[in-house]
Design an enzyme around this catalytic site. Structure first.
Site, PDB file in Angstrom:
ATOM      1  N   ASP A 130       3.954  -3.838 -66.649  1.00 31.79           N
ATOM      2  CA  ASP A 130       5.020  -2.110 -66.865  1.00 31.79           C
ATOM      3  C   ASP A 130       5.676  -2.121 -68.145  1.00 31.79           C
ATOM      4  O   ASP A 130       6.123  -1.293 -68.570  1.00 31.79           O
ATOM      5  CB  ASP A 130       4.903  -1.547 -66.199  1.00 31.79           C
ATOM      6  CG  ASP A 130       3.758  -1.484 -65.060  1.00 31.79           C
ATOM      7  OD1 ASP A 130       3.044  -1.124 -66.105  1.00 31.79           O
ATOM      8  OD2 ASP A 130       3.695  -1.496 -64.395  1.00 31.79           O
TER       9      ASP A 130
ATOM     10  N   ASP B 170      -4.549  -0.909 -64.982  1.00 28.90           N
ATOM     11  CA  ASP B 170      -3.800   0.349 -65.058  1.00 28.90           C
ATOM     12  C   ASP B 170      -2.990  -0.901 -66.330  1.00 28.90           C
ATOM     13  O   ASP B 170      -2.082  -0.231 -67.535  1.00 28.90           O
ATOM     14  CB  ASP B 170      -2.499  -0.255 -64.742  1.00 28.90           C
ATOM     15  CG  ASP B 170      -2.611   0.320 -63.136  1.00 28.90           C
ATOM     16  OD1 ASP B 170      -3.555  -0.234 -62.714  1.00 28.90           O
ATOM     17  OD2 ASP B 170      -2.278   0.958 -62.273  1.00 28.90           O
TER      18      ASP B 170
HETATM   19  N1  GLY Z   1       0.896   1.555 -62.298  1.00 33.07           N
HETATM   20  C1  GLY Z   1       0.680   2.400 -60.901  1.00 33.07           C
HETATM   21  C2  GLY Z   1       0.061   4.066 -60.326  1.00 33.07           C
HETATM   22  O1  GLY Z   1      -0.562   4.407 -61.808  1.00 33.07           O
HETATM   23  O2  GLY Z   1       0.650   3.861 -59.560  1.00 33.07           O
END
Ligand code: GLY
Length: 378
Positions: free
Chosen positions: A100, A158
């Site tokens: 992330d 994600d």
């Molecule tokens: N990337 C983690 C979520 O969408 O909660």
């Protein structure tokens, strides 16, 4: 871009934009360079106190840079810079970092560099992109999402929203390696995560030596084989962005396939997105963050299709935004956070139907797109 939404919708988006300006100005004064995630009794929390490498910590500066770009008010820049500087400790510590880094530094340092030319921000962005590129597994051809020996082969949908920092780094350095890694990840997600009907897995556990599928647990959705709506939104917007950066038609086709599936599921719940499109009919759990991210994805797709196709996506974006605004937005400037009814995960009771900072980020981005005041952070 002018999305040609018609007079009535134009009036609505202008009204909402005015409300956003009032609310964000008050929030910026109260919050400054704290790093909010959710609210407690209408007040933002602060992840900078003891959760600095939390994956959502770029969204508050992302909102601030969007507001700075839209209004020119310096206070947004000052607050965003404060957050950006705090995040340096994560780059220094390094071991807590995960995939992330895209969300965290695209919205902070890269946004700063692109708007102000700040050289230090450029270095931070390249540092983050190098960290993401360094996670790449060349044998399996994927980027593992998280750390730990037991999750060394795990990818999650994600990540489609993190790889734009790799496309940015390639453009910035005139070096194709970052974009090649981004494309390898997009190809792997397309092969492993996107199902023929346009729905998506959340997690795929891959063999780290071959990249072959070993398992696909339910992740944040209801169960394996279900359809976690935020994951569908990450796929929808993420593939559209990979198309923007590469021009590769298969990514736009994937984004459209996911979008059509998403729209079909919005229709059956009055355009209020369920948490999982395959959850049991009772209890009814929603997730506003999925709707806000999907709205941006629909508008992104609308930028890349012909005139005949465009209205489908623009109309879907308008409907989901209006439905959520009518039921779930809090415009009181004395209270923090706009969009309520976010959901961390289907089975996580304490994170159910709460405000979440990226819900606000995507809602604001969508409205700014519609009033032609957005800044494309991705
Ligand atoms: N990337 C983690 C979520 O969408 O909660």
């Amino acid at each position: 871009m002018n999305y040609a939404i018609g007079n009535e919708n134009e009036k609505w988006v202008r009204e909402i934009y005015e409300k956003i300006k009032t609310k964000m100005s008050a929030e910026c004064d109260r919050t400054g360079d704290k790093i909010p995630y959710t609210t407690v009794d209408g007040k933002f929390d602060d992840k900078s106190v003891n959760d600095l490498d939390w994956w959502t910590n770029g969204f508050w500066p992302g909102i601030l840079w969007q507001m700075y770009h839209a209004t020119g008010e310096e206070k947004y820049m000052t607050a965003a810079r404060g957050v950006e500087e705090k995040l340096d400790k994560c780059l220094e510590d390094f071991t807590g970092l995960h995939h992330d880094v895209g969300f965290m530094w695209l919205h902070s340092a890269v946004a700063d560099y692109r708007l102000t030319g700040n050289e230090k921000s450029r270095v931070r962005g390249l540092h983050a992109a190098s960290t993401l590129a360094g996670r790449f597994n060349p044998a399996g051809k994927f980027i593992p999402a998280w750390n730990g020996e037991d999750r060394i082969g795990w990818i999650i949908i994600d990540c489609m929203m993190n790889i734009p920092i790799l496309y940015w780094a390639s453009d910035e350095l005139k070096d194709p390696r970052f974009a090649m890694i981004a494309r390898a990840q997009a190809d792997k997600e397309l092969e492993m995560s996107i199902r023929p009907d346009g729905s998506s897995n959340h997690i795929c556990c891959l063999d780290p030596m071959t990249g072959e599928m070993l398992d696909n647990p339910g992740g944040q959705g209801y169960e394996s084989g279900s359809s976690w709506s935020r994951g569908q939104a990450w796929a929808l917007y993420g593939f559209a962005l990979s198309y923007r950066h590469t021009g590769d038609q298969k990514y736009l086709d994937a984004a459209k396939r996911v979008a059509h599936y998403f729209i079909a599921n919005l229709v059956r719940s009055d355009f209020l997105p369920l948490c999982d499109f395959r959850q049991p009919s009772e209890p009814v759990y929603y997730d506003s963050t999925a709707g806000a991210c999907a709205a941006c994805g629909f508008l992104e797709i609308a930028e890349h299709v012909g005139e005949l196709e465009k209205p489908l996506y623009v109309d879907a974006a308008m409907r989901v935004l209006k439905a959520m605004e009518e039921k779930w937005c809090d415009w009181d400037p004395e209270r923090d956070s706009i969009l309520q009814m976010g959901n961390e995960a289907y089975h996580r009771e304490e994170g159910r139907h709460i405000s979440i900072i990226y819900g606000d980020y995507f809602f604001i981005e969508a409205i700014l797109r519609l009033v032609e005041k957005d800044f494309l952070i991705w």
